[in-house]
Design an enzyme around this catalytic site. Structure first.
Site, PDB file in Angstrom:
ATOM      1  N   TYR A 123       2.417 -15.372   1.564  1.00 55.36           N
ATOM      2  CA  TYR A 123       2.959 -14.105   2.069  1.00 55.36           C
ATOM      3  C   TYR A 123       4.347 -14.331   2.679  1.00 55.36           C
ATOM      4  O   TYR A 123       4.593 -15.317   3.367  1.00 55.36           O
ATOM      5  CB  TYR A 123       2.026 -13.483   3.109  1.00 55.36           C
ATOM      6  N   GLY A 154      -1.288   0.717  -1.127  1.00 53.04           N
ATOM      7  CA  GLY A 154       0.038   0.378  -0.592  1.00 53.04           C
ATOM      8  C   GLY A 154       0.825   1.592  -0.115  1.00 53.04           C
ATOM      9  O   GLY A 154       2.056   1.554  -0.054  1.00 53.04           O
ATOM     10  N   GLY A 155       0.138   2.684   0.237  1.00 55.66           N
ATOM     11  CA  GLY A 155       0.811   3.915   0.700  1.00 55.66           C
ATOM     12  C   GLY A 155       1.017   4.920  -0.420  1.00 55.66           C
ATOM     13  O   GLY A 155       1.319   6.093  -0.162  1.00 55.66           O
ATOM     14  N   PHE A 189      -0.158   8.512  -0.494  1.00 54.53           N
ATOM     15  CA  PHE A 189       0.522   9.542   0.292  1.00 54.53           C
ATOM     16  C   PHE A 189       1.972   9.776  -0.118  1.00 54.53           C
ATOM     17  O   PHE A 189       2.624  10.652   0.419  1.00 54.53           O
ATOM     18  CB  PHE A 189       0.433   9.189   1.789  1.00 54.53           C
TER      19      PHE A 189
HETATM   20  N1  LIG Z   1      -6.131 -10.882  -1.720  1.00 49.27           N
HETATM   21  C1  LIG Z   1      -5.129 -10.289  -2.301  1.00 49.27           C
HETATM   22  O1  LIG Z   1      -4.780 -10.558  -3.465  1.00 49.27           O
HETATM   23  C2  LIG Z   1      -4.362  -9.240  -1.543  1.00 49.27           C
HETATM   24  C3  LIG Z   1      -3.343  -8.528  -2.193  1.00 49.27           C
HETATM   25  C4  LIG Z   1      -2.648  -7.583  -1.460  1.00 49.27           C
HETATM   26  C5  LIG Z   1      -2.958  -7.349  -0.106  1.00 49.27           C
HETATM   27  N2  LIG Z   1      -3.947  -8.084   0.489  1.00 49.27           N
HETATM   28  C6  LIG Z   1      -4.276  -7.883   1.923  1.00 49.27           C
HETATM   29  O2  LIG Z   1      -4.586  -6.518   2.131  1.00 49.27           O
HETATM   30  C7  LIG Z   1      -3.778  -6.007   3.196  1.00 49.27           C
HETATM   31  C8  LIG Z   1      -3.585  -4.526   3.016  1.00 49.27           C
HETATM   32  O3  LIG Z   1      -2.851  -4.270   1.799  1.00 49.27           O
HETATM   33  P1  LIG Z   1      -1.708  -3.172   1.824  1.00 49.27           P
HETATM   34  O4  LIG Z   1      -0.675  -3.532   2.817  1.00 49.27           O
HETATM   35  O5  LIG Z   1      -1.274  -2.876   0.433  1.00 49.27           O
HETATM   36  O6  LIG Z   1      -2.587  -1.944   2.419  1.00 49.27           O
HETATM   37  P2  LIG Z   1      -2.408  -0.392   2.476  1.00 49.27           P
HETATM   38  O7  LIG Z   1      -2.971  -0.019   3.784  1.00 49.27           O
HETATM   39  O8  LIG Z   1      -2.960   0.218   1.231  1.00 49.27           O
HETATM   40  O9  LIG Z   1      -0.833  -0.133   2.453  1.00 49.27           O
HETATM   41  C9  LIG Z   1      -0.043  -0.318   3.580  1.00 49.27           C
HETATM   42  C10 LIG Z   1       1.282   0.357   3.337  1.00 49.27           C
HETATM   43  O10 LIG Z   1       1.064   1.769   3.230  1.00 49.27           O
HETATM   44  C11 LIG Z   1       1.928   2.425   4.140  1.00 49.27           C
HETATM   45  N3  LIG Z   1       1.254   3.632   4.625  1.00 49.27           N
HETATM   46  C12 LIG Z   1       0.132   3.706   5.340  1.00 49.27           C
HETATM   47  N4  LIG Z   1      -0.179   4.997   5.602  1.00 49.27           N
HETATM   48  C13 LIG Z   1       0.775   5.735   5.023  1.00 49.27           C
HETATM   49  C14 LIG Z   1       1.009   7.128   4.951  1.00 49.27           C
HETATM   50  N5  LIG Z   1       0.181   8.013   5.519  1.00 49.27           N
HETATM   51  N6  LIG Z   1       2.101   7.556   4.265  1.00 49.27           N
HETATM   52  C15 LIG Z   1       2.947   6.665   3.691  1.00 49.27           C
HETATM   53  N7  LIG Z   1       2.781   5.323   3.739  1.00 49.27           N
HETATM   54  C16 LIG Z   1       1.693   4.861   4.404  1.00 49.27           C
HETATM   55  C17 LIG Z   1       2.160   1.432   5.261  1.00 49.27           C
HETATM   56  O11 LIG Z   1       3.348   1.739   5.935  1.00 49.27           O
HETATM   57  P3  LIG Z   1       3.398   1.616   7.562  1.00 49.27           P
HETATM   58  O12 LIG Z   1       3.347   0.152   7.879  1.00 49.27           O
HETATM   59  O13 LIG Z   1       4.702   2.271   7.891  1.00 49.27           O
HETATM   60  O14 LIG Z   1       2.210   2.359   8.105  1.00 49.27           O
HETATM   61  C18 LIG Z   1       2.261   0.130   4.470  1.00 49.27           C
HETATM   62  O15 LIG Z   1       3.551  -0.036   3.931  1.00 49.27           O
HETATM   63  C19 LIG Z   1      -2.517  -6.864   3.141  1.00 49.27           C
HETATM   64  O16 LIG Z   1      -1.799  -6.844   4.354  1.00 49.27           O
HETATM   65  C20 LIG Z   1      -3.089  -8.219   2.837  1.00 49.27           C
HETATM   66  O17 LIG Z   1      -3.555  -8.798   4.038  1.00 49.27           O
HETATM   67  C21 LIG Z   1      -4.668  -9.018  -0.208  1.00 49.27           C
END
Ligand SMILES: NC(=O)c1ccc[n+]([C@@H]2O[C@H](COP(=O)([O-])OP(=O)(O)OC[C@H]3O[C@@H](n4cnc5c(N)ncnc54)[C@H](OP(=O)(O)O)[C@@H]3O)[C@@H](O)[C@H]2O)c1
Length: 298
Positions: free
Chosen positions: A53, A213-214, A217
């Site tokens: 990461y 990933g957002g 929304f």
């Molecule tokens: N094992 C794997 O292969 C793998 C792969 C990918 C991720 N992961 C893990 O899963 C975790 C979560 O993944 P993710 O970050 O993609 O999760 P997510 O919660 O689907 O997406 C987070 C993103 O969405 C945005 N967001 C949240 N609410 C929103 C809204 N109402 N409107 C617009 N944008 C919004 C956030 O912005 P803000 O920060 O501004 O709220 C952030 O940029 C990662 O941090 C990682 O630890 C694991």
């Protein structure tokens, strides 16, 4: 906060905070420590990261924050991952590739411990499926790391049912999770039978990118807009927000998964926690399941 017991050594909070995007948050070590403390105050004690990461920087950012208050480490659970070799000026790789050899798993773990400023990792995961995956070698490395006190439990991410089964059997049922992408826009693991295999073995998955990933929304795709409209209608009925309804949809599945939130905003993390109080109706769950048009009922 509800916790999920993975084995006799490790339980995780049902809502997990993810740090994939940490390198973009521009937090000082103190700000990051304060952020983690707020998570813990809300009951979110489990934190997810990975060797690669932030192009190999995220673990160190977390470690720098933990160094400010070493006693804080005992209040949290750290999940990190090995198995991807990414291009980086400090690395010898010519191309991006996966590697899950004995040597890679062990060397990565020791490096992660150092960067995280910790003597142990709670849950250590293989990050991606490696076509050259050898379950015997991987199990040997993981078991040694457990015996050395470096990790408390191990699992995988993004595994299909066949590779999961191979490692689950080889490891004498020690695999504690499969971290997989599941959301109302991502159904691969419903369709592959992975969710069913996990229930058969009573292994609890961790769901990554719950909000795609957002995109749920922000996307202007017609199907996503349809999903958003349905979420908003159901949210009004439950007197909550649309993102809370997405989390409630994930939490309702009988596999009893943990959800990894990726937000940097505590208010949005609270929306995830609020979902633990919401029980969607059966038909509401199906409305969301079918909203994107990806899942068609016969
Ligand atoms: N094992 C794997 O292969 C793998 C792969 C990918 C991720 N992961 C893990 O899963 C975790 C979560 O993944 P993710 O970050 O993609 O999760 P997510 O919660 O689907 O997406 C987070 C993103 O969405 C945005 N967001 C949240 N609410 C929103 C809204 N109402 N409107 C617009 N944008 C919004 C956030 O912005 P803000 O920060 O501004 O709220 C952030 O940029 C990662 O941090 C990682 O630890 C694991």
């Amino acid at each position: 906060m509800e916790t999920i017991k993975l084995n006799n050594e490790v339980s995780l909070s049902r809502i997990v905070q993810g740090f994939w995007r940490l390198h973009t948050w521009e937090m000082s070590p103190q700000e990051l420590l304060d952020f983690m403390k707020k998570c813990v105050e809300l009951g979110v004690t489990s934190f997810d990261t990975a060797e690669i990461y932030g192009n190999y920087t995220s673990e160190k950012l977390l470690g720098d924050a933990l160094l400010l208050e070493p006693t804080f480490r005992e209040k949290i659970q750290i999940i990190t991952k090995t198995g991807i070799n990414k291009l980086n000026p400090d690395k010898p790789y010519r191309i991006k590739h996966y590697e899950t050899t004995y040597d890679k798993i062990k060397a990565s773990c020791y490096a992660s411990l150092k960067k995280l400023n910790t003597s142990y990792i709670d849950v250590y995961l293989i990050h991606r499926e490696d076509p050259l995956f050898n379950p015997v070698e991987a199990t040997l490395a993981f078991d040694e790391l457990i015996n050395e006190g470096c990790i408390k439990a191990y699992g995988v991410c993004n595994y299909d049912p066949f590779k999961f089964d191979a490692l689950y059997t080889q490891s004498n049922h020690q695999l504690v999770t499969n971290q997989i992408e599941v959301s109302p826009l991502q159904f691969e693991h419903f369709n592959s039978g992975m969710m069913d295999l996990l229930q058969k073995y009573q292994v609890h998955p961790m769901f990554w990118s719950p909000l795609n990933g957002g995109n749920i929304f922000t996307s202007s795709d017609e199907n996503v807009v349809n999903l958003r409209n349905i979420l908003e209608r159901i949210a009004i009925k439950h007197n909550t927000s649309s993102d809370t309804i997405v989390y409630a949809w994930l939490l309702k599945h009988p596999v009893k998964g943990m959800v990894i939130s990726g937000t940097q905003k505590i208010t949005r993390l609270q929306n995830a926690i609020n979902a633990l109080q919401i029980n969607l109706e059966h038909e509401e769950w199906y409305e969301i399941y079918c909203a994107s048009g990806e899942q068609i009922l016969r």
